[in-house]
Design an enzyme around this catalytic site. Structure first.
Site, short mmCIF file in Angstrom:
data_model
loop_
_atom_site.label_atom_id
_atom_site.label_comp_id
_atom_site.label_asym_id
_atom_site.label_seq_id
_atom_site.Cartn_x
_atom_site.Cartn_y
_atom_site.Cartn_z
N SER A 144 0.86 -1.18 0.00
CA SER A 144 0.00 0.00 0.00
C SER A 144 0.90 1.23 0.00
O SER A 144 1.70 1.41 0.91
CB SER A 144 -0.88 -0.03 1.25
OG SER A 144 -1.57 1.19 1.39
N LYS A 170 -1.33 -0.89 -4.19
CA LYS A 170 -2.52 -0.10 -3.84
C LYS A 170 -2.08 1.35 -3.67
O LYS A 170 -1.09 1.63 -3.00
CB LYS A 170 -3.10 -0.65 -2.54
CG LYS A 170 -4.07 0.26 -1.81
CD LYS A 170 -4.81 -0.52 -0.73
CE LYS A 170 -4.89 0.23 0.59
NZ LYS A 170 -5.58 -0.53 1.64
N LYS A 172 -3.14 5.16 -2.40
CA LYS A 172 -4.08 5.94 -1.60
C LYS A 172 -4.55 7.12 -2.46
O LYS A 172 -3.71 7.77 -3.12
CB LYS A 172 -3.37 6.48 -0.35
CG LYS A 172 -3.06 5.37 0.66
CD LYS A 172 -4.33 4.88 1.32
CE LYS A 172 -4.05 3.86 2.41
NZ LYS A 172 -5.28 3.43 3.08
N ASP A 197 -7.46 3.17 -2.68
CA ASP A 197 -8.13 3.25 -1.37
C ASP A 197 -8.33 4.72 -1.03
O ASP A 197 -7.37 5.48 -0.92
CB ASP A 197 -7.27 2.57 -0.31
CG ASP A 197 -7.95 2.52 1.06
OD1 ASP A 197 -9.10 3.00 1.19
OD2 ASP A 197 -7.32 1.99 2.00
N GLU A 222 -11.42 0.88 -2.92
CA GLU A 222 -11.66 0.60 -1.50
C GLU A 222 -12.25 1.82 -0.79
O GLU A 222 -11.72 2.93 -0.92
CB GLU A 222 -10.33 0.20 -0.87
CG GLU A 222 -10.40 -0.25 0.58
CD GLU A 222 -9.04 -0.70 1.10
OE1 GLU A 222 -8.13 -0.98 0.27
OE2 GLU A 222 -8.86 -0.76 2.32
N ASP A 247 -13.93 -1.37 3.61
CA ASP A 247 -12.95 -1.53 4.69
C ASP A 247 -13.60 -0.98 5.96
O ASP A 247 -14.25 -1.72 6.71
CB ASP A 247 -11.65 -0.78 4.29
CG ASP A 247 -10.60 -0.73 5.39
OD1 ASP A 247 -10.86 -1.21 6.50
OD2 ASP A 247 -9.50 -0.18 5.16
N LYS A 271 -9.92 -6.82 8.19
CA LYS A 271 -8.85 -6.44 9.13
C LYS A 271 -9.29 -6.97 10.48
O LYS A 271 -10.37 -6.60 10.98
CB LYS A 271 -8.71 -4.93 9.21
CG LYS A 271 -8.03 -4.30 8.01
CD LYS A 271 -7.92 -2.80 8.18
CE LYS A 271 -7.30 -2.17 6.94
NZ LYS A 271 -7.49 -0.70 6.93
N GLY A 299 -4.20 -4.23 6.15
CA GLY A 299 -3.09 -4.00 7.08
C GLY A 299 -3.30 -2.70 7.83
O GLY A 299 -3.99 -1.80 7.35
#
Ligand code: SMG
Ligand code: MG
Length: 377
Positions: A144, A170, A172, A197, A222, A247, A271, A299
């Site tokens: 990520s 991934k 952000k 995400d 996400e 998430d 998670k 994570g």
């Protein structure tokens, strides 16, 4: 097993590289480690709450309070037959999943050690879906990548991780750091498995921006919308080709069922801290498997204690997408527990085989990074 003592450690580890999301930038990882003693063994759990209430309302201080004043008295001095029994007892507690998970997960480690099995084996025994399925020895992982000050710096970060062998990235995103950024990464790496995400940074009014991401062949988007809102996510999913993955919105098996029932997502990020422990994580895994919905392991920038738990969880059969479980060296110069997790050449991480979590907390490192500690009773 009778639990006779419990320790809380408030620790803080500096990151190798600062991590920025739509919530802000973090230079260190403060966290709580929980150690439970029973039968001459010690089980470890990690609390994934952060210093501030940004990703979730829980913080280190709320978790410390709930662990010390509410949860510890529900297990200390008690005879426990299983970690699930503790989870059952914790059901009286409304909310505070990260605090509950920290203690419940320490009990999973303790019980796995007591039975002489790895945590992955104990979780597989607890899963209705995993029974009889050959256990995985390694799990697929990705990395990520946080928001960077400039696009060039982001591309340099991605380049470094791709060179290191990460087979899934991934990114952000947040308003103003989305379509152009994803386009630049996609142009440079046309075949890279890629996902984004938003950490709840958008609203339905941004649907056109999110629809523009459909052209980049992403694995998933996400948590684009509000953390409590599955209704707008269902409306948005109808407008997108790319699967929405929830998430923050999924904090229990019930939330997972509600979201799937209304079509709010097509993938779930599990998670263990966010859902309140391994008992709930396995239940969500099993529910999704029964409905043909893929899951992957999220994570929370954990130490090797939490990471070992994540790797064990991700070894269950319906974790078919790569997890946000990167090598230890991506996070910290020196972790709190050993051995470190390394990235294999095929972008996997090997599942520990030793009893319990399969990692050992290093006492000298623990002493070095502990800001506060408490022993109960
Ligand atoms: O552990 O490698 C990791 C980080 C994965 O991006 C990651 N986690 O929303 O999924 C997420 C974020 C939350 C961490 S910032 C609080
Ligand atoms: Mg997320």
């Amino acid at each position: 097993m009778r639990l006779h003592r419990l320790h809380l450690y408030y620790i803080e580890l500096p990151f190798v590289h600062p991590f920025e999301t739509s919530f802000g930038r973090e230079d260190t990882r403060p966290t709580i480690l929980v150690a439970v003693e029973g039968d001459g063994l010690v089980g470890w759990g990690e609390c994934v709450a952060q210093a501030g209430p940004w990703y979730s309302y829980e913080t280190i201080e709320t978790a410390w309070h709930i662990l010390r004043d509410v949860l510890a008295p529900l297990v200390l001095g008690w005879e426990l037959r299983s970690p699930q029994e503790a989870a059952q007892r914790f059901r009286r507690v409304r909310g505070h999943p990260m605090a509950r998970a920290a203690l419940e997960n320490a009990l999973w480690d303790l019980f796995a050690q007591a039975q002489g099995v790895s945590l992955a084996q104990l979780l597989a025994q607890a899963s209705a879906v995993a029974r009889g399925v050959v256990a995985r020895s390694a799990v697929p992982v990705g990395v990520s990548v946080g928001i960077e000050p400039t696009l060039d710096e982001l591309l340099a970060q991605v380049e470094g991780y791709v060179a290191a062998g990460y087979g899934r990235v991934k990114l952000k995103i947040k308003p103003g750091w989305d379509v152009a950024v994803v386009r630049a990464v996609r142009e440079r790496w046309p075949d890279l498995p890629l996902q984004v995400d938003a950490n709840s940074a958008y609203t339905l009014a941004d649907a056109a921006t999110l629809q523009a991401l459909d052209q980049f062949d992403l694995l998933l988007i996400e948590q684009p919308l509000h953390h409590e809102d599955i209704v707008d996510h269902a409306a948005l999913q109808r407008l997108l080709r790319t699967p929405i993955c929830l998430d923050e919105s999924i904090t229990s098996p019930e939330h997972a069922r509600w979201a799937l029932d209304i079509g709010a997502c097509r993938v779930i990020n599990i998670k263990v801290g966010r859902v309140g422990g391994f008992t709930a994580a396995v239940a969500i895994h099993d529910l999704c498997a029964q409905r043909g919905v893929p899951v992957w392991c999220g994570g929370m920038l954990e130490t090797n204690v939490g990471r070992a738990g994540n790797v064990a969880l991700a070894s269950l059969p319906n974790f078919t997408l790569p997890g946000d479980i990167s090598a230890s060296a991506r996070y910290f110069h020196r972790d709190i527990a050993e051995p470190n997790f390394e990235l294999n050449a095929d972008s996997t991480i090997t599942v520990p085989r030793g009893p319990g979590l399969g990692v050992q907390v290093a006492p000298d490192r623990l002493a070095e990074v502990t800001l506060r500690r408490l022993t109960l009773p």
